[in-house]
Design a protein around this motif. Sequence first.
Motif, mmCIF file in Angstrom:
data_model
loop_
_atom_site.group_PDB
_atom_site.id
_atom_site.type_symbol
_atom_site.label_atom_id
_atom_site.label_comp_id
_atom_site.label_asym_id
_atom_site.label_seq_id
_atom_site.Cartn_x
_atom_site.Cartn_y
_atom_site.Cartn_z
ATOM 1 N N LYS B 371 0.826 -1.213 0.000
ATOM 2 C CA LYS B 371 0.000 0.000 0.000
ATOM 3 C C LYS B 371 0.863 1.268 0.000
ATOM 4 N N GLU B 372 1.922 1.206 -0.741
ATOM 5 C CA GLU B 372 2.889 2.315 -0.776
ATOM 6 C C GLU B 372 3.005 2.949 -2.151
ATOM 7 N N LEU B 373 2.503 2.251 -3.176
ATOM 8 C CA LEU B 373 2.720 2.734 -4.528
ATOM 9 C C LEU B 373 1.820 3.938 -4.810
ATOM 10 N N GLY B 374 2.434 5.055 -5.104
ATOM 11 C CA GLY B 374 1.667 6.274 -5.343
ATOM 12 C C GLY B 374 1.928 6.825 -6.733
ATOM 13 N N PRO B 375 1.325 7.969 -7.039
ATOM 14 C CA PRO B 375 1.417 8.554 -8.371
ATOM 15 C C PRO B 375 2.856 8.738 -8.884
ATOM 16 N N ASP B 376 3.786 9.100 -8.004
ATOM 17 C CA ASP B 376 5.165 9.319 -8.466
ATOM 18 C C ASP B 376 5.783 8.036 -8.997
ATOM 19 N N GLN B 377 5.567 6.960 -8.263
ATOM 20 C CA GLN B 377 6.145 5.689 -8.697
ATOM 21 C C GLN B 377 5.428 5.182 -9.956
ATOM 22 N N VAL B 378 4.138 5.431 -10.011
ATOM 23 C CA VAL B 378 3.372 5.086 -11.220
ATOM 24 C C VAL B 378 3.967 5.801 -12.430
ATOM 25 N N LYS B 379 4.283 7.062 -12.251
ATOM 26 C CA LYS B 379 4.868 7.853 -13.338
ATOM 27 C C LYS B 379 6.181 7.205 -13.805
ATOM 28 N N THR B 380 7.011 6.821 -12.855
ATOM 29 C CA THR B 380 8.294 6.200 -13.202
ATOM 30 C C THR B 380 8.086 4.901 -13.973
ATOM 31 N N ILE B 381 7.178 4.058 -13.471
ATOM 32 C CA ILE B 381 6.960 2.753 -14.103
ATOM 33 C C ILE B 381 6.431 2.933 -15.528
ATOM 34 N N VAL B 382 5.458 3.810 -15.682
ATOM 35 C CA VAL B 382 4.881 3.999 -17.021
ATOM 36 C C VAL B 382 5.927 4.615 -17.961
ATOM 37 N N GLU B 383 6.717 5.531 -17.469
ATOM 38 C CA GLU B 383 7.786 6.123 -18.305
ATOM 39 C C GLU B 383 8.765 5.053 -18.788
ATOM 40 N N LYS B 384 9.120 4.168 -17.876
ATOM 41 C CA LYS B 384 10.049 3.091 -18.240
ATOM 42 C C LYS B 384 9.453 2.140 -19.267
ATOM 43 N N SER B 385 8.143 2.137 -19.331
ATOM 44 C CA SER B 385 7.472 1.198 -20.254
ATOM 45 C C SER B 385 7.384 1.754 -21.679
ATOM 46 N N TYR B 386 7.788 3.023 -21.876
ATOM 47 C CA TYR B 386 7.708 3.633 -23.223
ATOM 48 C C TYR B 386 8.510 2.823 -24.235
#
Lengths: 386, 386
Positions: B371-386
């Motif tokens: 229960k720690e994953l927030g918008p900032d980490q989401v941004k990083t993960i999605v960016e890495k998926s480009y």
Amino acid sequence: MQNFDFYNPTKILFGEGKIETITEEIPDDAKVLMTYGGGSIKRNGIYEQVTEALVDFEVVEFGGIPPNPEYEVLLEALDVIKDENIDFILAVGGGSVIDGTKFLSAAALYDGNEPWELLSDPIRVEEGLPFGTVLTLPATASEMNSGAVVSREETKEKLAMGGPGLFPKFSVLDPTAVRTIPERQLANGITDAFTHVLEQYMTYPAGGHLQDRFAESIMQTLIELAPKIMEDPSDYEAASNFMWSCTMALNGLIQKGVPTDWAVHAMGHELTALYGIDHARTLAIIAPRHYEENFGHKKEKLAQYGERVWNITEGDTDTKATKAIEKTESFFHSLNIDTKLSDYTDDYEGTAQIIAERFKERGWTGLGEHKELGPDQVKTIVEKSY
Amino acid sequence: MQNFDFYNPTKILFGEGKIETITEEIPDDAKVLMTYGGGSIKRNGIYEQVTEALVDFEVVEFGGIPPNPEYEVLLEALDVIKDENIDFILAVGGGSVIDGTKFLSAAALYDGNEPWELLSDPIRVEEGLPFGTVLTLPATASEMNSGAVVSREETKEKLAMGGPGLFPKFSVLDPTAVRTIPERQLANGITDAFTHVLEQYMTYPAGGHLQDRFAESIMQTLIELAPKIMEDPSDYEAASNFMWSCTMALNGLIQKGVPTDWAVHAMGHELTALYGIDHARTLAIIAPRHYEENFGHKKEKLAQYGERVWNITEGDTDTKATKAIEKTESFFHSLNIDTKLSDYTDDYEGTAQIIAERFKERGWTGLGEHKELGPDQVKTIVEKSY
């Protein structure tokens, strides 16, 4: 994979502290019969937890259901159900109490000549008096299936019954109940569950790849936790996996779409009926000899089990299969479970003949996954188990 | 092991020829709404089998439920249910048709302002209009669970709903339905089911030893059958294990007693909502990057998975865990599933920011097993998926 129907509506309430939640599962206005066995629940605190939970219900108690639930005793409980207008049964115990309660559930609504017909005919039970369970002794999975086995001292019989009307409405699986189980019963539970899996797995390759892996998963888990639980039954992690493995071993899932055997149980039940040997121990006596005697039919699955469950990597199919039987018997020995009939009784001469005759009388001529196992082969297997 | 409740009353009718048995499961006097999708069932013979089985029932049809079942379309079906006084729904299709039908089941009995509240609030559905399913596309396990996901084009939203009232009464799983599934959808189904297992498994060791092994069993089975089913979807043995594995992957069993993640789905749903990318493919885009980004939390389970599922025996925990992520991505590639967002759209710049903003707006700040994953980490993960 074979065609199948799968249906299992039992609600599982799993974990420490779950007993108090049964109030949400029993109808508010229910008059409850609480069934239990020899009284161990009064020593381990479970009786207290259950009666506290049921404080707002009208409750009648019926204790004293023996291991291998006895027909004559159950008839007494049936009288209580009728006299007291019971409309919900709560079984608090192990497989025997739960099986006995399933018989009561069916018998309460049965309008034939004699309730024994539910077993002797046997009659598929479409509807029973609603019941729930609080499991105290993991082993049989009766808490999440719709089958039961009842014994009758008068005729030395031990027969099965069941039907879709006999699923518990709910079952509480609280692993802290394992803490006070005696070593002998822990060993029985592990052996019973392990053999349940074998009965549904040790047949022939039938394309049920997922079912095979689920069965292997349960056996691997039981093997891993066995020494831990025997060493310390208050190990919650081991106890919870023990409890859930026992339930999953015979809640119907792993048998769907694949052939099953159950000849080990058919023979084992006779040993309990004749000598009163613990159910699980009769399975450990019969299973290794059964697999040896049916080696030709079963060696592919024996070898697969040897590879995946026991990490036997060397040798051809026959070698792996043979080693797998040895590993199985050693596993039972590691639990202090003896695997010869003569370890349990001096009076074993003639047993094979008696059991073969009983099979003949009942017309049981085609047991096992190939429906080929008859009285002659039963005689051989039981003789080898002496 | 964590405490849990488990309840799943859906009856499974598994195997070739089972469609005709649905007549025994639908109330005799029911007026049935038959829901389906784009019409593939009219080309593969399933429509014919179902309508033949339903010949003695009054049946109204509603076709055209799109992939990612669309709210506006479902509202039209809801009007039909009300106008025609429907009392049983039969969903014939894959996850989208079944999910759409679950929404209808709930909405038919909902008396709030607007049925979208079932998703936006979301409201736990205790009772729905009874429905059954005939599964044509293994993937989501919607045929044996009580959850659904519905999309809304107007707001580019894709949200989940569910509750104990939304279990299908029955589901037919006939593996011959797999024969006519296009390669792309087969690959999606395998990827979807595989990722469902990962979401419930790839967390941290939590003492659910049996659950771990069951999860591994499903993944092992999917890996083994994937090349067979891609090569020849009429391989009945492969198709039946594919179908049963997909169902078991998300019927609730393997998640009980263990932590779950589901952050991959939360991010993936946004990619479908924004770009219309197939659900399964969004999971394959996100999952590897998610595991890399959360490596510290997940490496023990990643290594266990690497050892048991991919037979990675060399190296320390970090090495095994890293290889396990590589193996997972390679598995998706072996199914011709691309794992970069830029493989699907040229318009990907800014996606990470958009999705992070959406998470913020919804207050989704604590996803994942910790229960720690927030918008900032989401941004990083999605960016890495480009």
